[in-house]
Design a protein around this motif. Structure first.
Motif, PDB file in Angstrom:
ATOM      1  N   SER A 114       0.660   3.092  -3.222  1.00 50.62           N
ATOM      2  CA  SER A 114       1.468   3.842  -2.243  1.00 50.62           C
ATOM      3  C   SER A 114       1.827   3.372  -1.138  1.00 50.62           C
ATOM      4  CB  SER A 114       0.228   5.203  -2.247  1.00 50.62           C
ATOM      5  OG  SER A 114       0.012   5.663  -3.465  1.00 50.62           O
ATOM      6  N   LYS A 115       2.960   3.687  -0.486  1.00 49.10           N
ATOM      7  CA  LYS A 115       3.401   3.207   0.944  1.00 49.10           C
ATOM      8  C   LYS A 115       4.609   4.076   1.504  1.00 49.10           C
ATOM      9  CE  LYS A 115       6.186  -0.528  -1.312  1.00 49.10           C
ATOM     10  NZ  LYS A 115       5.908  -1.640  -1.827  1.00 49.10           N
ATOM     11  N   PHE A 116       4.674   4.158   2.501  1.00 46.95           N
ATOM     12  CA  PHE A 116       5.633   4.508   3.229  1.00 46.95           C
ATOM     13  C   PHE A 116       6.294   3.702   3.892  1.00 46.95           C
ATOM     14  CE2 PHE A 116       6.737   8.021   6.679  1.00 46.95           C
ATOM     15  CZ  PHE A 116       8.026   8.406   6.331  1.00 46.95           C
ATOM     16  N   THR A 117       7.611   3.713   3.781  1.00 49.06           N
ATOM     17  CA  THR A 117       8.474   2.606   4.574  1.00 49.06           C
ATOM     18  C   THR A 117       9.774   3.574   5.315  1.00 49.06           C
ATOM     19  OG1 THR A 117       8.347   1.081   2.714  1.00 49.06           O
ATOM     20  CG2 THR A 117      10.212   0.542   4.154  1.00 49.06           C
ATOM     21  N   ALA A 149      16.198  -3.419   9.075  1.00 46.48           N
ATOM     22  CA  ALA A 149      14.881  -3.556   9.742  1.00 46.48           C
ATOM     23  C   ALA A 149      13.837  -2.327   9.151  1.00 46.48           C
ATOM     24  CB  ALA A 149      14.887  -3.498  11.390  1.00 46.48           C
ATOM     25  N   ASN A 150      12.702  -2.476   8.907  1.00 45.11           N
ATOM     26  CA  ASN A 150      11.933  -1.429   8.501  1.00 45.11           C
ATOM     27  C   ASN A 150      10.383  -1.734   8.570  1.00 45.11           C
ATOM     28  OD1 ASN A 150      10.999  -2.798   5.918  1.00 45.11           O
ATOM     29  ND2 ASN A 150      12.862  -2.125   4.841  1.00 45.11           N
ATOM     30  N   ILE A 151       9.796  -0.664   8.731  1.00 46.75           N
ATOM     31  CA  ILE A 151       8.555  -0.776   8.885  1.00 46.75           C
ATOM     32  C   ILE A 151       7.705  -0.245   7.455  1.00 46.75           C
ATOM     33  CG2 ILE A 151       6.242   0.050   9.950  1.00 46.75           C
ATOM     34  CD1 ILE A 151       8.071   0.118  12.678  1.00 46.75           C
ATOM     35  N   THR A 152       6.821  -0.950   7.085  1.00 46.76           N
ATOM     36  CA  THR A 152       6.047  -0.497   5.704  1.00 46.76           C
ATOM     37  C   THR A 152       4.705  -0.164   6.184  1.00 46.76           C
ATOM     38  OG1 THR A 152       7.635  -1.847   4.381  1.00 46.76           O
ATOM     39  CG2 THR A 152       5.396  -0.886   3.369  1.00 46.76           C
ATOM     40  N   GLU A 153       4.329   1.011   5.859  1.00 47.02           N
ATOM     41  CA  GLU A 153       2.899   1.409   6.145  1.00 47.02           C
ATOM     42  C   GLU A 153       2.143   1.649   4.630  1.00 47.02           C
ATOM     43  OE1 GLU A 153       2.410   4.894   8.447  1.00 47.02           O
ATOM     44  OE2 GLU A 153       0.280   4.927   8.063  1.00 47.02           O
ATOM     45  N   ASN A 154       1.157   0.882   4.473  1.00 48.34           N
ATOM     46  CA  ASN A 154       0.524   0.668   3.005  1.00 48.34           C
ATOM     47  C   ASN A 154      -0.485   1.610   3.143  1.00 48.34           C
ATOM     48  OD1 ASN A 154       2.102  -1.315   1.591  1.00 48.34           O
ATOM     49  ND2 ASN A 154       1.329  -2.676   3.145  1.00 48.34           N
ATOM     50  N   PHE A 155      -0.467   2.355   2.390  1.00 43.91           N
ATOM     51  CA  PHE A 155      -1.696   3.572   2.335  1.00 43.91           C
ATOM     52  C   PHE A 155      -2.624   2.914   1.175  1.00 43.91           C
ATOM     53  CE2 PHE A 155       1.788   6.543   3.286  1.00 43.91           C
ATOM     54  CZ  PHE A 155       1.812   6.660   4.605  1.00 43.91           C
ATOM     55  N   THR A 156      -2.424   2.455   0.076  1.00 45.37           N
ATOM     56  CA  THR A 156      -3.166   1.796  -1.112  1.00 45.37           C
ATOM     57  C   THR A 156      -2.376   0.548  -1.498  1.00 45.37           C
ATOM     58  OG1 THR A 156      -2.210   3.200  -2.878  1.00 45.37           O
ATOM     59  CG2 THR A 156      -4.101   4.320  -1.561  1.00 45.37           C
ATOM     60  N   ARG A 157      -2.861   0.166  -2.460  1.00 45.81           N
ATOM     61  CA  ARG A 157      -2.321  -1.056  -3.011  1.00 45.81           C
ATOM     62  C   ARG A 157      -0.959  -0.633  -3.448  1.00 45.81           C
ATOM     63  NH1 ARG A 157      -4.099  -5.574  -3.872  1.00 45.81           N
ATOM     64  NH2 ARG A 157      -6.353  -4.948  -3.251  1.00 45.81           N
ATOM     65  N   ALA A 179      14.334   6.063   4.511  1.00 48.56           N
ATOM     66  CA  ALA A 179      12.903   6.160   4.419  1.00 48.56           C
ATOM     67  C   ALA A 179      12.767   6.368   2.841  1.00 48.56           C
ATOM     68  CB  ALA A 179      12.256   7.499   5.064  1.00 48.56           C
ATOM     69  N   ASN A 180      11.461   5.806   2.625  1.00 47.51           N
ATOM     70  CA  ASN A 180      10.911   5.869   1.291  1.00 47.51           C
ATOM     71  C   ASN A 180       9.565   5.959   1.275  1.00 47.51           C
ATOM     72  OD1 ASN A 180       9.808   4.734  -0.973  1.00 47.51           O
ATOM     73  ND2 ASN A 180      11.822   4.215  -1.783  1.00 47.51           N
ATOM     74  N   ILE A 181       9.092   6.975   0.660  1.00 48.06           N
ATOM     75  CA  ILE A 181       7.747   7.219   0.303  1.00 48.06           C
ATOM     76  C   ILE A 181       7.370   7.314  -0.995  1.00 48.06           C
ATOM     77  CG2 ILE A 181       7.782   9.765   0.492  1.00 48.06           C
ATOM     78  CD1 ILE A 181       4.955   9.469   2.182  1.00 48.06           C
ATOM     79  N   THR A 182       6.442   6.560  -1.279  1.00 46.97           N
ATOM     80  CA  THR A 182       6.001   6.115  -2.692  1.00 46.97           C
ATOM     81  C   THR A 182       4.496   6.699  -2.938  1.00 46.97           C
ATOM     82  OG1 THR A 182       7.568   4.510  -2.887  1.00 46.97           O
ATOM     83  CG2 THR A 182       5.742   4.533  -4.621  1.00 46.97           C
ATOM     84  N   ARG A 183       4.132   7.505  -3.746  1.00 50.26           N
ATOM     85  CA  ARG A 183       3.001   7.740  -4.218  1.00 50.26           C
ATOM     86  C   ARG A 183       2.532   7.316  -5.536  1.00 50.26           C
ATOM     87  NH1 ARG A 183       0.924  13.373  -6.554  1.00 50.26           N
ATOM     88  NH2 ARG A 183      -1.369  12.808  -6.715  1.00 50.26           N
ATOM     89  N   ASP A 184       1.687   6.379  -5.628  1.00 50.89           N
ATOM     90  CA  ASP A 184       1.633   5.844  -7.002  1.00 50.89           C
ATOM     91  C   ASP A 184      -0.041   5.486  -7.141  1.00 50.89           C
ATOM     92  OD1 ASP A 184       1.419   4.207  -9.249  1.00 50.89           O
ATOM     93  OD2 ASP A 184       2.725   2.886  -8.712  1.00 50.89           O
ATOM     94  N   PRO A 189      -7.114  -0.723  11.527  1.00 45.34           N
ATOM     95  CA  PRO A 189      -6.947  -0.752  10.177  1.00 45.34           C
ATOM     96  C   PRO A 189      -5.825  -0.077   9.288  1.00 45.34           C
ATOM     97  CG  PRO A 189      -8.410   0.962  11.339  1.00 45.34           C
ATOM     98  CD  PRO A 189      -8.202   0.021  12.051  1.00 45.34           C
ATOM     99  N   LEU A 190      -4.933   0.456  10.165  1.00 48.99           N
ATOM    100  CA  LEU A 190      -3.581   1.010  10.031  1.00 48.99           C
ATOM    101  C   LEU A 190      -2.736  -0.496   9.304  1.00 48.99           C
ATOM    102  CD1 LEU A 190      -1.965   3.493  10.138  1.00 48.99           C
ATOM    103  CD2 LEU A 190      -0.918   2.600  12.123  1.00 48.99           C
ATOM    104  N   ASN A 191      -2.288  -0.290   8.310  1.00 48.12           N
ATOM    105  CA  ASN A 191      -1.690  -1.532   7.653  1.00 48.12           C
ATOM    106  C   ASN A 191      -0.109  -1.250   7.752  1.00 48.12           C
ATOM    107  OD1 ASN A 191      -1.050  -3.911   6.392  1.00 48.12           O
ATOM    108  ND2 ASN A 191      -2.075  -3.399   4.504  1.00 48.12           N
ATOM    109  N   ARG A 192       0.593  -1.774   8.916  1.00 48.06           N
ATOM    110  CA  ARG A 192       1.884  -1.487   8.907  1.00 48.06           C
ATOM    111  C   ARG A 192       2.479  -2.875   9.024  1.00 48.06           C
ATOM    112  NH1 ARG A 192       4.057   2.793  12.831  1.00 48.06           N
ATOM    113  NH2 ARG A 192       3.321   1.552  14.319  1.00 48.06           N
ATOM    114  N   THR A 193       3.720  -3.012   8.239  1.00 50.19           N
ATOM    115  CA  THR A 193       4.229  -4.692   8.137  1.00 50.19           C
ATOM    116  C   THR A 193       5.855  -4.231   8.768  1.00 50.19           C
ATOM    117  OG1 THR A 193       2.948  -5.239   6.324  1.00 50.19           O
ATOM    118  CG2 THR A 193       4.943  -6.386   6.872  1.00 50.19           C
ATOM    119  N   LEU A 194       6.236  -5.115   9.753  1.00 44.29           N
ATOM    120  CA  LEU A 194       7.652  -5.106  10.133  1.00 44.29           C
ATOM    121  C   LEU A 194       8.333  -6.058   9.213  1.00 44.29           C
ATOM    122  CD1 LEU A 194       9.949  -4.201  12.147  1.00 44.29           C
ATOM    123  CD2 LEU A 194       8.963  -5.966  13.478  1.00 44.29           C
TER     124      LEU A 194
END
Lengths: 301, 801
Positions: free
Chosen positions: B560-563, B550-558, B615-620, B510-515
């Motif tokens: 909000s994400k953490f890269t 090179a980065n990894i994006t973890e999508n929490f919601t549509r 690193a970038n964390i977005t809460r939206d 279920p963890l949605n991480r994209t490289l």
């Protein structure tokens, strides 16, 4: 250095009374083991910096051009007399086109590298009635370049002192007002706080460089209030030198300021850790809350 | 010996029109099931409730699902038609009305279809044919059975007469929809009789009668007089999902059964039904609707057919409103007890079926792995849940967002093997895996002397290629190369090559991480080397960046994400003539240009290399409320230098952006509703500790910083703070706004090497205010720059916040 240290012959051109006073003052300095005196002259353009230098030296050491800004490089005049060396550094005006001439300032700073400034003469005109933002900027530029400490070694010199004040104001009153206004600007521009007033008791000296300057019975150049100004200036300078504050040594660090790129560098790992724990983590938690609080369609349970 | 007992079960289907719209629901044989007891009982024989001609012809057509308490039923029937006392006397008797019935269900089904789809029913009638006159004197009342079997009658009107209320009911009455006859239609006697029969057997009427009135013009007017069925009042309501339950198969009742056997039979039916209720899944109907229906029951007193219709409508309305498009009320059971049981087939999903279609629509083996599609489907669409049209739409959107398919269909289909079940069928047409595109353009540039020559003709263009959905796991490689001159591409070659690898933790995690790994270059005009107000023409500096990321994006919601990732890049600063320059230029007071302005790079050579972590964390959690954004958005970004590169750059460059969209008035949500006025508050802090080359300095001013100024017009500093407030007032489908903004260098302009803020005569802080209007995608605004006090009109694309 363009000029070699030459014998101070110009002193002989002064009136004998002046000469006596000067030698007396220099002797006093020598007693205090001060063998060299470096004076930096700064100010806006066209206020009479170079003329003042010439007046002190007693010869035409610096070319004065009343309509054009002098050569855009500083110039040091060195004279020695009886084992005492007097260095006076004349600088170009700091103002160009309504702004601080950064380049001129930069050149001055470079010129002063590895020199010690004993006294700063901040030159302005007495017969300018107003002070403005430009004055403040000049003061600020000087402060930014050499630090606040330079004002401990500063003398405010007001040129063109031979004037009849407007509106029949008594000469003393006018001088007091004018110098008061200027000092206020200097304090403001230098960022001196009120409680430092005593530390920065800036002496004000009036100067008249004109050849038509009145002379007294001893053939000394005097101001309308009767003071012989050359000895007075030198006296004030010696007082400043011996007021216990330190001379300003201009080194690379002073010119370039502290390297902002180095500041706090050691703290970076700590900052990074704090950011992780106190910014990233809380935001992550907030996202978690959002997900929980999210209003979902009724079918999505 | 026969009596007409009131129906205990009422079966219905949703309106066909609605059904068509929402989904092809299973055409179960869901019928109007009325339970009419064909059995005789000693007690009922004595009561003889209104003998009907119909009674003799009545055949119990319908498959019953359940039996109810027969005793109560009879009691009740009598309490209506006869005196209460006698009913009470036979109260304990378990005779009569319980679940009779047999397997001739088909007819009933067709009836209901007719009932709810009159058009279909009418289509069967030969309307084009002429009709026959009744051949009787005008204005006489004719019984149905007196009509001629050979004539085709034309109906002038159809009247409903409610015997209980003793009034004629209008077409707005809910019963009206149950009749397939229409005024002006032509029917023969058999059809009319059939109609009557179906009405009589549908369970809504205790008694129904049809008579004609002859008109002078040969047509007849039909009056349907009826007595509505009623049952004992109930004070409980239960709704059950009978979706996947097997239909109970009633045991054929032997006509020769003794009373005792019959009682046994009814008891067993009753028991079966109870068991059925217990086994059934509770339905989704929420408590408030339950209460509402209870209130309806309470208000009504007796349970009447009309009430049941209303309950059915209410229940179905709830299901449809909630998107359960396949749900339908199929039966009311347990009537004449204290509890009304509403049986619903909710549309349980039995299977999810993913199909790939080729261009011709044939089912093929797809390239995409099924798990990729499945993970995009809401849980609600997986087997075991009730089909919901909104969940289906969500699945459609999610799958579409994958960008892998040219056509997507999500269809619920009735499960043929499991009655009442739904198969969710997803049909996908895949896009081509590999695409390449070349776009070319010729440009004529002025040659020497300003005149274009043949040599100045430049071929330019873009080459893009994409290889998507590698391994069927939505991995992709895409790249593009753009230049304005293919003959001399080193001038302005822009390229990008990117590899995207989703589901880094596996497609089932279920963890949605994209490289993402990309090579890039870019060229931008540096806003650091920009003049302040009144300073014209600061020679521009171009900042070219080229590198690998090179980065990894973890999508929490549509949203909000953490890269987080690593960036390695080379930065080259160039002047107007594209030569590398280590320092900015500045205009001297005398008009000359000197090349000893602020240094452009850290190394002092004009070329920097550096590697840093980003690193970038977005809460939206913003959302659109009637078209206006409300919510909040926080972004924190940090670039952490690693000390790798020219002059070992070690730094921590961070920025935090906080934006809040306050809704100033409560509004109702929904299409066509006006959006609320919104107050936007925005703050942005940027700071850097450690090595800070000028191209990484924070600049103030510009459409996304402080409006009303040019990019970088306020200053470039080590730390900055921007504050903004905007109020948006909705006007005619768009909004107008007023704003005030401020940017401040916090006195840190001097902490940028060479102090470009001061060199280019910028103030380091500035405010602005203004008003604007949103015109589609464009913002038109008038902003006043507070430093110079002058205002100007701007047109900008996109949003400031």
């Amino acid at each position: 250095m363009a000029s070699l240290i030459r014998e101070w012959v110009g002193i002989n051109t002064f009136a004998s009374a002046t000469q006596t006073k000067l030698l007396e003052l220099l002797g006093k300095l020598k007693q205090e083991n001060v063998n060299t005196l470096t004076i930096l002259v700064m100010g806006k353009g066209g206020v009479g910096k170079s003329s003042t230098v010439n007046s002190i030296i007693g010869e035409r050491a610096v070319s004065v051009n009343p309509f054009q800004s002098e050569a855009p490089t500083p110039f040091m005049v060195s004279r020695s007399r009886a084992g005492f060396t007097l260095n006076i550094i004349d600088t170009p005006g700091l103002i160009e086109g309504g702004y601080i001439n950064d380049r001129a300032l930069e050149i001055i700073k470079r010129f002063l590298l590895n020199k010690t400034i004993d006294v700063l003469l901040y030159v302005d005109r007495l017969d300018a009635y107003r002070v403005d933002n430009l004055d403040r900027q000049v003061v600020k530029a000087i402060t930014d370049s050499f630090g606040k400490g330079i004002w401990n070694r500063a003398v405010v010199v007001l040129t063109h002192a031979q004037l009849s004040p407007p509106d029949g104001l008594p000469y003393e009153d006018f001088c007091f007002k004018r110098s008061g206004a200027l000092l206020k600007v200097v304090r403001l521009g230098a960022g001196l706080k009120r409680r430092n007033k005593q530390d920065f008791a800036l002496p004000v000296v009036l100067v008249e460089n004109s050849g038509r300057c009145n002379k007294n019975e001893n053939d000394e150049k005097v101001l309308p209030n009767g003071t012989a100004w050359i000895p007075d200036l030198v006296k004030t300078i010696t007082e400043v030198v011996s007021n216990g504050s330190k001379s300003i040594f201009v080194d690379k660090k002073l010119i370039e300021g502290p390297n902002p790129n180095e500041r706090g560098k050691l703290l970076i790992p700590l900052i990074f850790a704090l950011q992780y724990f106190f910014v990233v983590k809380p935001i992550e938690r907030a996202i978690g809350d959002d997900i929980e609080k999210e209003s979902r369609p009724s079918w999505d349970n | 010996m026969q009596s007409l007992a009131a129906p205990t079960h009422l079966h219905s289907t949703p309106l066909p029109s609605r059904r068509k719209l929402l989904s092809p629901t299973p055409r179960r044989s869901l019928q109007c099931h009325s339970l009419l007891s064909s059995s005789s009982s000693s007690s009922s024989s004595s009561s003889t409730p209104k003998p009907e001609p119909l009674k003799s012809t009545f055949v119990p057509l319908f498959k019953t699902i359940a039996a109810s308490s027969a005793a109560a039923l009879l009691l009740h029937v009598r309490s209506i038609s006869l005196d209460f006392g006698s009913g009470g006397g036979s109260g304990g008797f378990g005779g009569g009305g319980g679940g009779g019935g047999d397997g001739h269900g088909g007819d009933g089904g067709s009836f209901w279809r007719k009932l709810f789809a009159p058009a279909v029913a009418n289509a069967d009638e030969p309307q084009s044919q002429e009709w026959d006159s009744h051949g009787l004197p005008a204005n006489i009342v004719v019984q149905l059975n007196k009509l001629s079997s050979f004539k085709k009658y034309k109906l002038s009107e159809i009247l409903f007469f409610d015997r209980r209320r003793w009034t004629t009911v209008g077409t707005e009455d809910s019963f009206f929809e149950m009749v397939s006859l229409r005024p002006g239609g032509i029917y023969n006697k058999a059809q009319l009789q059939k109609e009557l029969e179906t009405l009589a057997t549908c369970g809504m009427f205790e008694k129904v009668d049809m008579e004609g009135k002859t008109n002078p013009d040969g047509t007849i007017g039909v009056t349907i007089s009826f007595t509505e069925s009623t049952w004992q009042s109930a004070d409980r309501f239960r709704c059950i999902n009978v979706g996947l339950m097997p239909q109970s198969k009633p045991i054929e009742m032997d006509a020769d059964m003794t009373d005792k056997e019959k009682m046994e039979y009814y008891r067993s039916l009753e028991k079966d039904y109870k068991r059925r209720i217990e086994r059934a899944k509770p339905c989704l109907l929420p408590i408030p609707v339950h209460r509402e229906i209870l209130q309806m029951l309470r208000d009504q007193g007796k349970v009447s057919a009309r009430l049941l219709q209303r309950i059915r409508d209410r229940v179905q309305k709830w299901y449809f409103d909630e998107g359960y498009a396949c749900a339908q009320v199929v039966n009311f059971g347990n009537l004449n007890t204290k509890e009304v049981v509403c049986e619903v087939v909710e549309g349980d999903i039995t299977e999810t079926n993913i199909q790939f279609l080729d261009k011709l629509g044939n089912v093929v083996e797809g390239n995409t792995q099924v798990a990729v599609v499945i993970r995009e489907m809401p849980r609600q669409l997986r087997p075991g849940n009730v089909f919901n049209i909104e969940a289906g739409k969500q699945a459609l959107r999610n799958i579409n967002a994958l960008g892998l398919f040219s056509n997507i269909e999500v269809n619920p289909r009735p499960d043929e093997k499991k009655e009442g079940g739904i198969i969710v069928e997803i049909k996908l047409k895949e896009l081509d895996q590999k695409t390449a595109e070349v776009a070319t353009e010729w440009s004529i540039v002025p040659g020497r002397g300003g005149r274009p020559t043949l040599a100045s003709l430049q071929p330019g263009g873009t080459v893009t290629f994409e290889h998507r959905n590698i391994n069927g796991l939505n991995r992709s490689i895409n790249g593009s190369v753009t230049t304005s001159n293919f003959l001399n591409p080193q001038d302005d070659l822009a390229f990008k090559l990117e590899y995207v690898h989703p589901y880094l933790d596996g497609v089932f995690d279920p963890l949605n991480r994209t490289l993402r790994v990309s090579c890039f270059n870019s060229r931008k005009l540096s806003p650091v080397f920009t003049g302040g107000p009144g300073v014209d023409e600061v020679p521009p500096i171009w900042v070219d960046r080229a590198g690998v990321k090179a980065n990894i994006t973890e999508n929490f919601t549509r949203q909000s994400k953490f890269t987080y990732g690593l960036v390695m890049e080379e930065i080259t600063t160039r002047n107007e003539s594209s030569t590398i320059c280590p320092n900015g230029q500045r205009v001297l007071p005398n008009g000359g240009i000197s090349a000893d302005g602020p240094p452009t790079t850290l190394s002092g050579t004009g070329i920097d290399q550096m590697a840093f972590l980003q690193a970038n964390i977005t809460r939206d959690n913003t959302k659109f409320l009637n078209g206006a954004i409300v919510g909040s958005r926080n972004v924190f970004q940090v670039d952490q230098g690693l000390g790798i590169g020219s002059k070992f750059p070690f730094f921590n460059r961070h920025q935090l952006t906080l934006t809040r969209f306050f809704q100033l008035r409560e509004v109702e949500e929904g299409a066509g509703q006006p959006p609320p006025p919104v107050l936007v508050l925005h703050g942005h802090y940027g700071g850097c500790v450690g090595d800070l080359p000028s191209y990484d300095a924070f600049t103030l001013g510009g459409p996304y910083s402080v409006r009303g100024y040019n990019m970088g017009e306020i200053g470039a500093a080590r730390n900055i703070l921007e504050l903004a407030a905007e109020i948006r007032i909705p006007v005619k489908g768009t909004h107008v706004y007023a704003f005030a903004e401020h940017g401040n260098d916090l006195g840190t302009s001097k902490d940028v090497k060479g102090n470009p803020t001061e060199v280019y005569r910028r103030l380091g802080h500035g405010s602005s205010y203004g008003v604007g209007a949103k015109l589609g995608l464009v913002r038109a605004e008038y902003a006043v720059d507070h430093n110079s006090g002058t205002g100007a009109f701007f047109f900008r694309f996109g949003e400031r916040f």
